[in-house]
Design a protein around this motif. Structure first.
Motif, PDB file in Angstrom:
ATOM      1  N   UNK A 132      29.705  58.975 -33.103  1.00  0.00           N
ATOM      2  CA  UNK A 132      30.433  57.764 -33.018  1.00  0.00           C
ATOM      3  C   UNK A 132      29.512  56.452 -32.826  1.00  0.00           C
ATOM      4  N   UNK A 133      28.816  56.775 -31.629  1.00  0.00           N
ATOM      5  CA  UNK A 133      27.932  55.611 -31.412  1.00  0.00           C
ATOM      6  C   UNK A 133      26.594  55.773 -32.380  1.00  0.00           C
ATOM      7  N   UNK A 134      25.981  56.631 -32.629  1.00  0.00           N
ATOM      8  CA  UNK A 134      24.817  56.618 -33.810  1.00  0.00           C
ATOM      9  C   UNK A 134      25.405  56.112 -34.915  1.00  0.00           C
ATOM     10  N   UNK A 135      26.639  56.144 -35.244  1.00  0.00           N
ATOM     11  CA  UNK A 135      27.296  55.472 -36.605  1.00  0.00           C
ATOM     12  C   UNK A 135      27.251  54.153 -36.497  1.00  0.00           C
ATOM     13  N   UNK A 136      27.897  53.778 -35.243  1.00  0.00           N
ATOM     14  CA  UNK A 136      28.073  52.408 -35.167  1.00  0.00           C
ATOM     15  C   UNK A 136      26.838  51.531 -34.921  1.00  0.00           C
ATOM     16  N   UNK A 137      25.794  52.328 -34.242  1.00  0.00           N
ATOM     17  CA  UNK A 137      24.564  51.380 -34.002  1.00  0.00           C
ATOM     18  C   UNK A 137      23.386  51.751 -34.851  1.00  0.00           C
ATOM     19  N   UNK A 144      17.676  48.130 -20.148  1.00  0.00           N
ATOM     20  CA  UNK A 144      16.469  47.707 -20.856  1.00  0.00           C
ATOM     21  C   UNK A 144      15.943  48.717 -21.764  1.00  0.00           C
ATOM     22  N   UNK A 145      16.018  49.893 -21.044  1.00  0.00           N
ATOM     23  CA  UNK A 145      15.557  51.246 -21.810  1.00  0.00           C
ATOM     24  C   UNK A 145      16.087  51.440 -23.224  1.00  0.00           C
ATOM     25  N   UNK A 146      17.290  51.237 -23.096  1.00  0.00           N
ATOM     26  CA  UNK A 146      18.288  51.640 -24.140  1.00  0.00           C
ATOM     27  C   UNK A 146      18.713  52.969 -24.037  1.00  0.00           C
ATOM     28  N   UNK A 147      19.127  53.299 -22.816  1.00  0.00           N
ATOM     29  CA  UNK A 147      19.280  54.647 -22.340  1.00  0.00           C
ATOM     30  C   UNK A 147      21.017  54.617 -21.780  1.00  0.00           C
ATOM     31  N   UNK A 170      19.823  56.885 -33.224  1.00  0.00           N
ATOM     32  CA  UNK A 170      20.169  57.929 -32.342  1.00  0.00           C
ATOM     33  C   UNK A 170      20.457  57.258 -30.691  1.00  0.00           C
ATOM     34  N   UNK A 171      21.165  57.413 -30.024  1.00  0.00           N
ATOM     35  CA  UNK A 171      21.440  56.840 -28.695  1.00  0.00           C
ATOM     36  C   UNK A 171      20.485  57.947 -27.828  1.00  0.00           C
ATOM     37  N   UNK A 172      19.722  57.146 -26.684  1.00  0.00           N
ATOM     38  CA  UNK A 172      18.999  58.085 -25.899  1.00  0.00           C
ATOM     39  C   UNK A 172      19.717  58.335 -24.696  1.00  0.00           C
ATOM     40  N   UNK A 173      19.926  59.474 -24.304  1.00  0.00           N
ATOM     41  CA  UNK A 173      20.508  60.139 -23.075  1.00  0.00           C
ATOM     42  C   UNK A 173      19.704  60.388 -22.086  1.00  0.00           C
ATOM     43  N   UNK A 174      20.154  60.029 -20.807  1.00  0.00           N
ATOM     44  CA  UNK A 174      19.230  60.791 -19.660  1.00  0.00           C
ATOM     45  C   UNK A 174      20.145  61.788 -18.855  1.00  0.00           C
ATOM     46  N   UNK A 175      19.325  62.607 -18.285  1.00  0.00           N
ATOM     47  CA  UNK A 175      20.394  63.479 -17.754  1.00  0.00           C
ATOM     48  C   UNK A 175      20.201  63.414 -16.168  1.00  0.00           C
TER      49      UNK A 175
END
Ligand SMILES: Nc1ncnc2c1ncn2[C@@H]1O[C@H](COP(=O)(O)OP(=O)(O)OP(=O)(O)O)[C@@H](O)[C@H]1O
Length: 700
Positions: free
Chosen positions: A333-338, A422-425, A341-346
């Motif tokens: 959903x986020x990928x489509x809206x933005x 800032x990092x878009x994470x 690809x969103x960056x995910x941190x573990x």
């Protein structure tokens, strides 16, 4: 009209036969369905004169029940001597209240009656002294069983009756003995009825009784249907649902969200799969995928997908169901809206960021404490400013914070979140919140029916997203889970998240997976606490039981790790020698390090293994962490390294002095992990440790 039917037990017998015997049974069944069967033999001294024997091939015999009007029910498939014993012993009857077909072990009951009389003479105490004769009758307990019930002194007597009397009668009695009120037990009996009984039940009409018993009997005429049933004999869940499962899965319509709970192996997932099938069938003619089946982990989603493929033969219906983790849904959903690809941190990276932030703002808290404060207090309440944080409640946190301390926590959290921005994470719960917000901006609701497996392990942000992907209304959410198997400690009140299950909460009680011996060993490891339910109250395992018996679990102690692992290798070889395939064995440990060492030892011992998470189908042992055991099952399970410091895992427990409430919850989560890992075993459970045993092993 069908000429032949099959019971659950007969299918189970069939599943254990070799391929060539199965083939001759298939041929005989095909002939039977067109009226071309050979000679049916009467059985001398049979307790039930309607029982017949039929020779399939070589030494394999079928035991059949003749309805009198051309319909035969295959009750069992056994060797000659076993078949004769079965045929002599069993008697069929029709329950006058529920109208279902019942079988009882007549000779076993004769012996039991004599023994019970002797025991009952010694005391006036009676387990069912508080239940009236009329009440027993209304629960469907027939006069023969009532006579015995009146003599029962202890719960053990009742358990001993389990294998002798009809299953639903036993369940009603067990419910009463486990503290269920008569009214509740009666409501359950009524809910299980396949049809409302207008006219009085005719005890001689076996054919009608068979039709009313879909939990144990399948009547099939179509050759394709027979082939399909016999092609997957192990997967009896596709055909025979317990009345409780059936009434939940095939209810015409629910007015809102439904919650189904139950202990391990009670068939919650099976019920969900049947419900998904039922709902998907209703969307005939609609394009797209109106039904979403979801859960929290990728491996569980994979398993759900393949089970749905096994259950649903019609591709069009199957295509109306999407299976996805909640996180993958959020990502999409986020990928489509933005548009990217969103960056995910573990978790590990996040923890190190909190560690840096704590140092930078001189906050005297551990990185874990700060991270938990963000994930469990700030994010779920969508707190976005210091004043909000200063005034908020901190449910589930036991350490109180002064105003000054809250200032410091906030400073650390702000530092970490600013870095992420800032990092878009994103961390995954944030992503779910964001996806829910995107949907709230007006994107059309994506799904009509959402079904959630392992609901106990979803984060509040998951729930917000799920609430947003389906409009409130009939059949919107079907949730299944078990608060006793919470392994991530996400406690939510569904009602506060807009998911009200009031009046639509149900419980399953029979474990189809595990033996009673394994349940008796594993359940006390939960520490006897009531689990926090998903709908606000608490949850218990009253009435939870298994109809199957097996070996008692073995706990083995060793002086050191090498000895423990050498014994593990021996144990696996001995299971193999008993004919257990490697792929049907699971080995789990709480510690990654120990599981790595175990893999080395297995490799050296010439035993092939793969990771639990792997979806390869090779005949290799499955090994992994206790977390990875969720959603799995094996004939034999070894849980190793159940020792002090590891179970519970010291590093995963918040120190008592840091937060006593969280300490307690962390400890409970570790208990749940041991409970989950142990209850993955279908037949055999082996536990080992070296050095000092886990304190959990002392319980029960
Ligand atoms: N009606 C049934 N008939 C035969 N087998 C069944 C039935 N219901 C469930 N089972 C079997 O019991 C096992 C456990 O079922 P399932 O995974 O649905 O239980 P669960 O309640 O979701 O378990 P858990 O909470 O431990 O994950 C599976 O092997 C399943 O095929």
């Amino acid at each position: 009209m069908p000429r032949l039917g099959l019971t659950r037990e007969a299918l189970q017998h069939y599943s254990k036969l070799d391929k060539s015997t199965q083939k001759s049974i298939n041929d005989a069944i095909a002939a039977f369905t067109i009226g071309g069967h050979g000679r049916l033999e009467m059985v001398p001294r049979a307790r039930d004169p309607r029982i017949r024997l039929f020779r399939f091939s070589g030494g394999t015999y079928g035991v059949l029940l003749a309805s009198g009007d051309g319909l035969h029910l295959l009750l069992a498939i056994l060797t000659h001597d076993e078949a004769v014993r079965f045929a002599v012993t069993m008697r069929a009857s029709v329950n006058l209240v529920t109208g279902v077909l019942e079988l009882r072990h007549e000779t076993g009951l004769e012996h039991f009656r004599a023994a019970l009389h002797r025991e009952a003479e010694a005391t006036d105490a009676r387990l069912f002294g508080h239940v009236g004769e009329d009440q027993l009758a209304e629960l469907g307990i027939d006069p023969e069983i009532t006579e015995l019930v009146r003599l029962i002194v202890t719960r053990d007597h009742l358990i001993a009756l389990q294998r002798l009397i009809p299953e639903l009668q036993f369940e009603a009695l067990l419910a009463l003995a486990s503290g269920t009120s008569y009214a509740q037990a009666h409501a359950e009996v009524k809910a299980y009825q396949v049809e409302q009984m207008g006219a009085p039940v005719d005890p001689a009409d076996l054919a009608t009784a068979m039709r009313r018993s879909p939990s144990d009997v399948v009547l099939v005429d179509d050759a394709d249907d027979w082939r399909e049933i016999l092609a997957h004999p192990i997967d009896a869940w596709r055909i025979f649902l317990h009345p409780a499962q059936r009434s939940l899965a095939y209810r015409d319509r629910y007015t809102g969200p439904v919650l189904v709970t139950g202990g391990p192996g009670t068939g919650k997932t099976v019920t969900l799969l049947h419900r998904a099938h039922y709902l998907a069938k209703r969307w005939a003619g609609r394009s797209g995928t109106p039904v979403l089946v979801t859960t929290f982990s990728r491996s569980l989603a994979r398993a759900l997908r393949s089970q749905l493929r096994l259950l649903i033969r019609d591709d069009e219906v199957l295509d109306r169901i999407r299976v996805s983790t909640v996180d993958a849904l959020a990502y999409e959903i986020v990928k489509r809206a933005h548009g990217r690809e969103p960056a995910i941190i573990d978790d590990r990276t996040l923890l190190s960021r909190f560690s840096d932030a704590a140092k930078a703002v001189h906050a005297p808290f551990t990185a874990r404490f700060l991270q938990e404060e963000w994930l469990r207090v700030i994010l779920p309440q969508r707190i976005s400013s210091l004043p909000q944080y200063l005034g908020c409640d901190r449910p589930g946190r036991g350490r109180s914070l002064s105003r000054g301390q809250r200032h410091l926590v906030w400073a650390a959290v702000e530092r970490v979140t600013a870095g992420l921005t800032t990092r878009g994470e994103w961390v995954l719960p944030q992503l779910c919140e964001l996806a829910a917000e995107e949907l709230a901006k007006g994107e059309a609701f994506a799904y009509r029916n959402v079904l959630v497996d392992e609901a106990q392990d979803l984060h509040p942000a998951h729930w917000r997203l799920l609430r947003a992907v389906v409009a409130s209304g009939p059949d919107d959410l079907f949730l299944v889970g078990d608060p006793h198997q919470r392994i991530y400690d996400h406690r939510v009140s569904l009602a506060s998240l807009g998911v009200s299950v009031r009046g639509r909460s149900h419980k399953l009680k029979i474990s189809y997976r595990t033996t009673q011996q394994i349940l008796t060993w594993a359940t006390p490891k939960l520490g006897g606490h009531l689990a926090a339910g998903l709908d606000g109250g608490s949850d218990d395992l009253a009435g939870f039981h298994s109809p199957t018996n097996g070996r008692r679990p073995v706990v083995r102690a060793f002086a050191d790790q090498d000895q423990e692992l050498a014994a593990l290798v021996d144990q696996i070889r001995s299971w193999q020698a008993e004919g257990v395939e490697l792929a049907a064995i699971g080995v789990a440990s709480r510690s990654n390090e120990l599981i790595r060492a175990a893999r080395r030892a297995l490799h050296t011992g010439g035993i092939e293994w793969v990771d639990l998470e792997s979806d390869v189908s090779s005949d290799a042992l499955r090994t992994g962490t206790m977390h990875g055991m969720k959603g799995r099952e094996f004939r034999c399970v070894a849980v190793i390294g159940v020792r002090a410091g590891v179970v519970p895992m010291r590093a995963a427990i918040t120190p008592q002095e840091e937060d006593p409430k969280v300490h307690e919850r962390d400890t409970q989560r570790e208990r749940c992990l041991l409970f989950v890992a142990s209850t993955r075993a279908r037949d055999v459970l082996y536990i080992s440790y070296h050095g000092t045993p886990s304190s959990f092993l002392e319980e029960g």
